[in-house]
Scaffold this motif. Structure first.
Motif, PDB file in Angstrom:
ATOM      1  N   GLY A 115       0.608  -1.318   0.101  1.00 13.02           N
ATOM      2  CA  GLY A 115       0.211  -0.052   0.016  1.00 13.02           C
ATOM      3  C   GLY A 115       0.804   1.263   0.073  1.00 13.02           C
ATOM      4  O   GLY A 115       2.126   1.357  -0.264  1.00 13.02           O
ATOM      5  N   ASP A 116       0.180   2.352   0.347  1.00  8.93           N
ATOM      6  CA  ASP A 116       0.960   3.815   0.324  1.00  8.93           C
ATOM      7  C   ASP A 116       2.033   3.480   1.454  1.00  8.93           C
ATOM      8  O   ASP A 116       1.903   3.135   2.503  1.00  8.93           O
ATOM      9  N   GLY A 117       3.157   4.306   1.124  1.00  5.23           N
ATOM     10  CA  GLY A 117       4.214   4.263   1.776  1.00  5.23           C
ATOM     11  C   GLY A 117       5.356   5.034   1.347  1.00  5.23           C
ATOM     12  O   GLY A 117       5.466   5.708   0.271  1.00  5.23           O
ATOM     13  N   ALA A 118       6.438   5.436   2.232  1.00  8.51           N
ATOM     14  CA  ALA A 118       7.655   6.073   1.843  1.00  8.51           C
ATOM     15  C   ALA A 118       8.689   5.446   2.161  1.00  8.51           C
ATOM     16  O   ALA A 118       8.966   4.991   3.492  1.00  8.51           O
ATOM     17  N   PHE A 119       9.768   5.559   1.452  1.00  4.89           N
ATOM     18  CA  PHE A 119      11.063   4.729   1.482  1.00  4.89           C
ATOM     19  C   PHE A 119      12.087   5.794   1.510  1.00  4.89           C
ATOM     20  O   PHE A 119      12.115   6.606   0.779  1.00  4.89           O
ATOM     21  N   THR A 120      12.847   5.831   2.758  1.00  8.68           N
ATOM     22  CA  THR A 120      13.978   6.862   2.808  1.00  8.68           C
ATOM     23  C   THR A 120      15.439   6.151   2.473  1.00  8.68           C
ATOM     24  O   THR A 120      15.453   5.143   3.609  1.00  8.68           O
ATOM     25  N   ASN A 121      16.109   6.561   1.919  1.00  9.91           N
ATOM     26  CA  ASN A 121      17.374   5.671   1.658  1.00  9.91           C
ATOM     27  C   ASN A 121      18.518   6.560   2.650  1.00  9.91           C
ATOM     28  O   ASN A 121      18.203   7.403   3.200  1.00  9.91           O
ATOM     29  N   THR A 122      19.379   5.983   2.519  1.00 12.50           N
ATOM     30  CA  THR A 122      20.523   6.193   3.557  1.00 12.50           C
ATOM     31  C   THR A 122      21.087   7.558   3.149  1.00 12.50           C
ATOM     32  O   THR A 122      21.713   8.281   4.296  1.00 12.50           O
ATOM     33  N   GLN A 123      20.856   8.163   1.983  1.00 11.38           N
ATOM     34  CA  GLN A 123      21.263   9.449   1.716  1.00 11.38           C
ATOM     35  C   GLN A 123      20.355  10.510   2.098  1.00 11.38           C
ATOM     36  O   GLN A 123      20.499  11.639   1.827  1.00 11.38           O
ATOM     37  N   GLY A 124      19.172  10.082   2.601  1.00 12.59           N
ATOM     38  CA  GLY A 124      17.841  10.926   2.817  1.00 12.59           C
ATOM     39  C   GLY A 124      17.084  11.288   1.788  1.00 12.59           C
ATOM     40  O   GLY A 124      16.068  11.947   1.841  1.00 12.59           O
ATOM     41  N   LEU A 125      17.165  10.654   0.662  1.00 12.59           N
ATOM     42  CA  LEU A 125      16.417  10.702  -0.566  1.00 12.59           C
ATOM     43  C   LEU A 125      15.044   9.848  -0.060  1.00 12.59           C
ATOM     44  O   LEU A 125      15.206   8.857   0.344  1.00 12.59           O
ATOM     45  N   VAL A 126      13.772  10.722  -0.348  1.00 18.06           N
ATOM     46  CA  VAL A 126      12.548  10.156  -0.035  1.00 18.06           C
ATOM     47  C   VAL A 126      11.780   9.710  -1.329  1.00 18.06           C
ATOM     48  O   VAL A 126      11.283  10.558  -2.252  1.00 18.06           O
ATOM     49  N   TRP A 127      11.328   8.335  -1.312  1.00 20.47           N
ATOM     50  CA  TRP A 127      10.690   7.791  -2.481  1.00 20.47           C
ATOM     51  C   TRP A 127       9.155   7.447  -1.934  1.00 20.47           C
ATOM     52  O   TRP A 127       9.086   6.648  -1.071  1.00 20.47           O
ATOM     53  N   LYS A 128       8.020   8.109  -2.491  1.00 23.77           N
ATOM     54  CA  LYS A 128       6.735   7.747  -2.251  1.00 23.77           C
ATOM     55  C   LYS A 128       5.877   7.019  -3.221  1.00 23.77           C
ATOM     56  O   LYS A 128       6.268   7.536  -4.219  1.00 23.77           O
ATOM     57  N   GLY A 129       4.878   6.223  -2.611  1.00 25.23           N
ATOM     58  CA  GLY A 129       4.128   5.692  -3.882  1.00 25.23           C
ATOM     59  C   GLY A 129       3.520   4.505  -3.111  1.00 25.23           C
ATOM     60  O   GLY A 129       3.391   4.315  -2.031  1.00 25.23           O
ATOM     61  N   GLU A 130       2.985   3.325  -4.205  1.00 24.46           N
ATOM     62  CA  GLU A 130       2.402   2.313  -3.895  1.00 24.46           C
ATOM     63  C   GLU A 130       3.389   1.315  -3.705  1.00 24.46           C
ATOM     64  O   GLU A 130       3.888   0.854  -4.734  1.00 24.46           O
ATOM     65  N   PHE A 131       3.414   0.472  -2.722  1.00 22.20           N
ATOM     66  CA  PHE A 131       4.296  -0.465  -2.565  1.00 22.20           C
ATOM     67  C   PHE A 131       3.577  -1.991  -2.510  1.00 22.20           C
ATOM     68  O   PHE A 131       2.375  -1.946  -2.058  1.00 22.20           O
ATOM     69  N   HIS A 132       4.242  -3.050  -3.111  1.00 20.94           N
ATOM     70  CA  HIS A 132       3.365  -4.195  -3.500  1.00 20.94           C
ATOM     71  C   HIS A 132       4.558  -5.350  -3.258  1.00 20.94           C
ATOM     72  O   HIS A 132       5.040  -5.783  -4.228  1.00 20.94           O
TER      73      HIS A 132
END
Length: 145
Positions: A115-132
């Motif tokens: 479902g909806d979520g946000a992944f933040t990598n080790t450099q602090g970049l945030v990726w938002k969207g739909e995860f399955h």
């Protein structure tokens, strides 16, 4: 906890939870609340802390001997999950911190990112969207301007 002995716990006053401090035969430890089932079996129910012999630590809510409700699970790898559980699985909303420090905040279904979520990598970049699970189509990077 069905291999629990009568001397391993003490009942609190009234019909409330049973407070226990128990060491399982495999070396796991549990400290917290329990209740007695209709058949007389003592099960983890309420709040408590379970530490496995291997070092995995769960602190939170229990229902009928399963992680159920809000809690925190510390893995020996350094990974950490804080959020909702159902029947011993990540279920609902939560935050998973990977051993490298990256995080996922969002929805989980049966231990999977869903479902909806946000992944933040080790450099602090945030990726938002739909995860399955392992797929995350159409993610958008969040820009801070």
């Amino acid at each position: 906890m069905s291999d629990n002995k009568e001397s391993d716990y003490s009942k609190t006053k009234g019909d409330g939870p049973i407070k226990v401090s128990y060491i399982f035969p495999n070396g796991d430890k549990y400290e917290g609340e329990c209740s007695r089932s209709a058949s007389g079996v003592v099960m983890r129910s309420g709040t408590g802390k379970h530490t496995s012999a291997g070092g995995v630590i769960y602190t939170g809510e229990w229902l009928e001997d399963k992680m159920h409700g809000r809690g925190t699970l510390h893995h020996t790898s350094g990974a950490l999950y804080e959020g909702e559980f159902k029947d011993n699985l990540y279920q609902g909303t939560g935050t998973y911190t990977f051993p490298d420090g990256s995080t996922y905040k969002g929805h989980f279904h049966k231990n999977r990112l869903e479902g909806d979520g946000a992944f933040t990598n080790t450099q602090g970049l945030v990726w938002k969207g739909e995860f399955h699970g392992k797929a995350a189509l159409g993610l958008k990077m969040q820009h801070n301007i």
